[in-house]
Design a protein around this motif. Sequence first.
Motif, PDB file in Angstrom:
ATOM      1  N   TRP A  51      -1.565  -9.665 -33.219  1.00 57.15           N
ATOM      2  CA  TRP A  51      -2.305  -8.450 -32.585  1.00 57.15           C
ATOM      3  C   TRP A  51      -1.470  -7.378 -33.074  1.00 57.15           C
ATOM      4  CZ3 TRP A  51      -0.586  -4.962 -28.622  1.00 57.15           C
ATOM      5  CH2 TRP A  51      -1.571  -4.112 -28.748  1.00 57.15           C
ATOM      6  N   ASN A  52      -2.068  -6.399 -33.697  1.00 56.99           N
ATOM      7  CA  ASN A  52      -1.606  -4.748 -34.011  1.00 56.99           C
ATOM      8  C   ASN A  52      -0.444  -5.172 -34.836  1.00 56.99           C
ATOM      9  OD1 ASN A  52      -1.975  -2.199 -34.064  1.00 56.99           O
ATOM     10  ND2 ASN A  52      -0.851  -1.958 -32.177  1.00 56.99           N
ATOM     11  N   GLY A  53      -0.281  -5.789 -35.561  1.00 53.61           N
ATOM     12  CA  GLY A  53       0.992  -5.985 -36.410  1.00 53.61           C
ATOM     13  C   GLY A  53       2.248  -6.687 -35.699  1.00 53.61           C
ATOM     14  N   LEU A  54       2.022  -7.201 -34.416  1.00 50.48           N
ATOM     15  CA  LEU A  54       3.241  -7.507 -33.556  1.00 50.48           C
ATOM     16  C   LEU A  54       3.261  -9.028 -33.481  1.00 50.48           C
ATOM     17  CD1 LEU A  54       2.725  -5.255 -30.476  1.00 50.48           C
ATOM     18  CD2 LEU A  54       4.572  -5.107 -32.475  1.00 50.48           C
ATOM     19  N   PRO A  55       4.411  -9.801 -33.329  1.00 49.39           N
ATOM     20  CA  PRO A  55       4.486 -11.221 -33.486  1.00 49.39           C
ATOM     21  C   PRO A  55       3.819 -11.858 -32.065  1.00 49.39           C
ATOM     22  CG  PRO A  55       6.723 -10.428 -32.896  1.00 49.39           C
ATOM     23  CD  PRO A  55       5.763  -9.060 -33.145  1.00 49.39           C
ATOM     24  N   LEU A  56       2.796 -11.306 -31.830  1.00 44.88           N
ATOM     25  CA  LEU A  56       1.902 -11.716 -30.394  1.00 44.88           C
ATOM     26  C   LEU A  56       0.668 -12.299 -30.706  1.00 44.88           C
ATOM     27  CD1 LEU A  56       2.587  -8.654 -28.481  1.00 44.88           C
ATOM     28  CD2 LEU A  56       4.004 -10.665 -28.276  1.00 44.88           C
ATOM     29  N   THR A  57       0.300 -13.465 -30.139  1.00 49.93           N
ATOM     30  CA  THR A  57      -0.884 -14.002 -29.996  1.00 49.93           C
ATOM     31  C   THR A  57      -1.643 -13.796 -28.631  1.00 49.93           C
ATOM     32  OG1 THR A  57      -0.062 -15.802 -31.497  1.00 49.93           O
ATOM     33  CG2 THR A  57      -1.893 -16.331 -29.989  1.00 49.93           C
ATOM     34  N   ILE A  58      -2.698 -13.242 -28.821  1.00 50.46           N
ATOM     35  CA  ILE A  58      -3.358 -12.770 -27.567  1.00 50.46           C
ATOM     36  C   ILE A  58      -4.753 -13.397 -27.618  1.00 50.46           C
ATOM     37  CG2 ILE A  58      -4.361 -10.798 -26.249  1.00 50.46           C
ATOM     38  CD1 ILE A  58      -2.037  -9.085 -27.459  1.00 50.46           C
ATOM     39  N   ALA A  59      -5.056 -14.197 -26.367  1.00 52.16           N
ATOM     40  CA  ALA A  59      -6.264 -14.778 -26.145  1.00 52.16           C
ATOM     41  C   ALA A  59      -7.128 -14.128 -25.039  1.00 52.16           C
ATOM     42  CB  ALA A  59      -5.952 -16.257 -25.808  1.00 52.16           C
ATOM     43  N   MET A  60      -8.239 -14.210 -24.860  1.00 49.08           N
ATOM     44  CA  MET A  60      -9.085 -13.597 -23.737  1.00 49.08           C
ATOM     45  C   MET A  60     -10.110 -14.931 -23.600  1.00 49.08           C
ATOM     46  SD  MET A  60      -9.999  -9.940 -24.994  1.00 49.08           S
ATOM     47  CE  MET A  60      -8.780  -8.723 -25.667  1.00 49.08           C
ATOM     48  N   VAL A  61     -10.312 -15.067 -22.328  1.00 50.61           N
ATOM     49  CA  VAL A  61     -11.260 -15.864 -21.566  1.00 50.61           C
ATOM     50  C   VAL A  61     -12.388 -15.238 -20.504  1.00 50.61           C
ATOM     51  CG1 VAL A  61      -9.966 -16.959 -19.822  1.00 50.61           C
ATOM     52  CG2 VAL A  61     -11.619 -18.115 -20.993  1.00 50.61           C
ATOM     53  N   ALA A  62     -13.700 -15.689 -20.376  1.00 51.70           N
ATOM     54  CA  ALA A  62     -14.262 -14.973 -19.588  1.00 51.70           C
ATOM     55  C   ALA A  62     -14.593 -16.305 -18.651  1.00 51.70           C
ATOM     56  CB  ALA A  62     -15.617 -14.527 -19.818  1.00 51.70           C
ATOM     57  N   GLN A  63     -14.815 -16.056 -17.062  1.00 51.79           N
ATOM     58  CA  GLN A  63     -15.451 -17.136 -16.316  1.00 51.79           C
ATOM     59  C   GLN A  63     -16.622 -17.167 -16.334  1.00 51.79           C
ATOM     60  OE1 GLN A  63     -12.342 -15.586 -12.697  1.00 51.79           O
ATOM     61  NE2 GLN A  63     -14.463 -16.354 -11.970  1.00 51.79           N
ATOM     62  N   VAL A  64     -17.325 -18.600 -16.295  1.00 49.22           N
ATOM     63  CA  VAL A  64     -18.789 -18.682 -16.414  1.00 49.22           C
ATOM     64  C   VAL A  64     -19.441 -18.063 -15.023  1.00 49.22           C
ATOM     65  CG1 VAL A  64     -20.601 -20.291 -16.537  1.00 49.22           C
ATOM     66  CG2 VAL A  64     -18.538 -20.900 -17.728  1.00 49.22           C
ATOM     67  N   LYS A  65     -18.611 -18.136 -13.945  1.00 50.58           N
ATOM     68  CA  LYS A  65     -19.183 -17.504 -12.763  1.00 50.58           C
ATOM     69  C   LYS A  65     -18.158 -16.769 -12.219  1.00 50.58           C
ATOM     70  CE  LYS A  65     -22.810 -21.104 -11.505  1.00 50.58           C
ATOM     71  NZ  LYS A  65     -23.081 -22.152 -10.670  1.00 50.58           N
ATOM     72  N   SER A  66     -18.461 -15.617 -11.457  1.00 52.30           N
ATOM     73  CA  SER A  66     -17.268 -14.924 -10.940  1.00 52.30           C
ATOM     74  C   SER A  66     -17.125 -15.450  -9.436  1.00 52.30           C
ATOM     75  CB  SER A  66     -17.857 -13.520 -10.582  1.00 52.30           C
ATOM     76  OG  SER A  66     -19.114 -13.270  -9.751  1.00 52.30           O
TER      77      SER A  66
END
Length: 353
Positions: A51-66
């Motif tokens: 991400w953004n040229g940095l040695p970072l793997t970034i993931a995102m996840v959303a709940q199906v229900k809050s």
Amino acid sequence: MARRDHFHVLIVCSQQSGMQAACRVFEHQTDSKFERVHTDLPYSLCLCRKWNGLPLTIAMVAQVKSGGTETMKLVADLANYFTVGMIAMTGICAGEEDKYNEIEYGTVVVANRTTTESGGLEKADSKFESHARYKEVDKQILPAINELVAVKGSLSMDCIPSQSYRPSPRYVKELLLKSVLDSGGIKMEDLVATIESKLPGIEILALNEVLDKIMNDSKPWISTEDKLLKATDEGKVYANDQSSFPCGDHDVIAAVSASIGSVLTEVNNLDKEMETLKQRMEDRDIKAIDREAHFFMEQATDSFSPGLPIVMKGISDYGTEPSKLSYYRVHAASTSAAFLRHFVAQKNFLISK
């Protein structure tokens, strides 16, 4: 079970719209793109490597229900497949506007502690014996949080993409009231046109939503008289009491380090219930209320050790029905994601590999 992948940062959002807002913020002004991965899992998971040229793997996840229970289920399941250096929650919360402490809608509350009530007892003398659970943020990252929060004005509103930016409800309300006061009486369509000229790009639906709220509040600022919109006495008093009216929004994102309290169901009268909630949770430093933060911290600590858990949420409303404005929720989710991006960019050396 063999782990599928390692994420330096895993961002959990209680709503799909919150994840979309976070994705736009993390892609903004970069060449980075988040792509859907692990599509066989029963939730939406997006990933960006380097991400953004940095040695970072970034993931995102959303709940199906809050909700807190759903948060715990999701976090526990994610731990079956992935390892993390940091697991973070962003999104929206309810909070009290407090001009003396520079807290208003859009302010990010970074949790130095989360708390929830746990089986308190009503005593015979009508007093309440509080029982509460707590989770403190890890001592490795608390100094970094406090350092970034203390540097006021360091996070420009430019870090939020234009499609996610929204003027604050307070500012829109004040512009509406000012236009009505200046006119002495104005037709609805003329009022909307006036505000559109002052806030280019704002949706008519958003203006109508805000106007509806301030006309139907228990103490309305604007009322209809002879087919014209006119300021009420309450509106005139408000305008006269302000040192600056209308007061424009800040061009920076504000953040505070404080407690976030979590409840199982939505609080619909935070203005009346905040003091009671602080008492029942035994925490006077609560600046925000949501349904997920504490349950996230508990489960993330248990499931992802030694991955660092952290919560930051943007205040979107006051927890009352008259204060809830759907148009502003994406913006509030974006401010919290922007502060997390700022933290990751500035303090990524704290994130375990």
